[in-house]
Design an enzyme around this catalytic site. Sequence first.
Site: not given
Ligand SMILES: *Cc1c(COP(=O)(O)O)cnc(C)c1O
Length: 431
Positions: A248, A290-291, A330, A361
């Site tokens: 995140g 988890e980036p 996006r 379109c």
């Molecule tokens: C989307 C997601 C991430 C990565 O989020 P980023 O904003 O791209 O870093 C990590 N863990 C989980 C469970 C997610 O759903």
Amino acid sequence: MISESFSINEKGHLTIGGADALELAAEYGTPLYVLDEEAIRRACRRYRSSLERFYGGNGRVLYASKAFCCKEIYRIVAGEGLGADVVSGGEIYTALEAGFPAGRLYFHGNNKTEDELRYAVQNGVGTIVVDNLTELRRLTGLLEETGRQQDILLRIKPGIDAHTHSFIRTGQIDSKFGFALETGEALEAVRAAAAAAPVRLKGLHCHIGSQIFDVEPFRHAAGVMADFMGEIKKETGLELETLNLGGGFGIQYVEKDDPAAYESYMEQVAAEVHSRCRRQGIPIPEVLIEPGRSIVGGAGATLYTVGALKEIPGVRTYLSVDGGMADNPRYALYGSEYEAVVCARAGEPRTETVTIAGKCCESGDLLAEGASIQACGPGDILAVLATGAYNYSMASNYNRLPRPAVVMVRGGQARLAVRRESYADLVRNDL
Ligand SMILES: *Cc1c(COP(=O)(O)O)cnc(C)c1O
């Protein structure tokens, strides 16, 4: 420029990872996704070294595949020693096809199907992050059938409302993801998982949202999670080994974006984890992060060819490009802002204000509104910057547009990572 992947060469052209954007467009055609491999690798290393620094290496960086998923990215992040977060059978398949070690995969998702769970178990996916009790029962049943054991984490909603777009906010109680803390559901889930013989409950997971600029919600979530680990120990005697704090981390898309310095996240969150664990009398867990976006987002750009310019006096000027919401949904989804550059005149003053429109379109098929760019006309190559995350992975064939190719640049040299789709690809599954 907004990321270190972009620069301007002696000809005044935009470069991406050191390669001239105009040459890339000439060689591979447009629209084209370009990714700077060195920047991706640097980001992986930066995360790993801050885990080393702030957690003494007791942790692991997992690349969140959904940000950008293809075989080549799995090879790159595997080479950098990362694990990966996957959210579907298709992502698992792609990772395995790329030779990614299955044991380093963490399988997420709020509604993994029975088939996906079986596929994950049979292929040795290291950890399954269980989202709900239905899934826990499903998984337990499946493991009993096959006589296997499986490491799991439980996804917890820590009750944090991060300030980001509501579509990408996931830590609050009103979220489809995970077990709620406030209601006692999470503790019940821990008890159920601990009692289910074929699963080995390793720890907890939370992910509060995406594109978050402040440290505070991350720090808060980490504190809540560590406290909950303390409560689990008190209530059940269980000492959990692993705490996955999710991804995140925000990135800069446009000038005004100001994400917290990235080491500062790591430092402050680590300090919180350490102090809470001490207070709770529990050992410091293995910490996972988890980036996704922050590894690939700033490393990418999309190249387009400018088509028509439509000036509507007193209203606005539409500049149409040969891609749009099919390769980057996006703006249509979240109103996300992007910076654009005319590749041949990247260093010149931005004298024009335009709305960049795609070729689909839909009137909502825009890439940017009020974008300030250099003067340009039909045939010019336009780059939209910082499109490395959630562009290719969200691309569609809407209007039967073939998906663009993906090119990786390393040391100024480009190579194809994903081929451009052909018209034949579009009808491949049509009967
Ligand atoms: C989307 C997601 C991430 C990565 O989020 P980023 O904003 O791209 O870093 C990590 N863990 C989980 C469970 C997610 O759903």
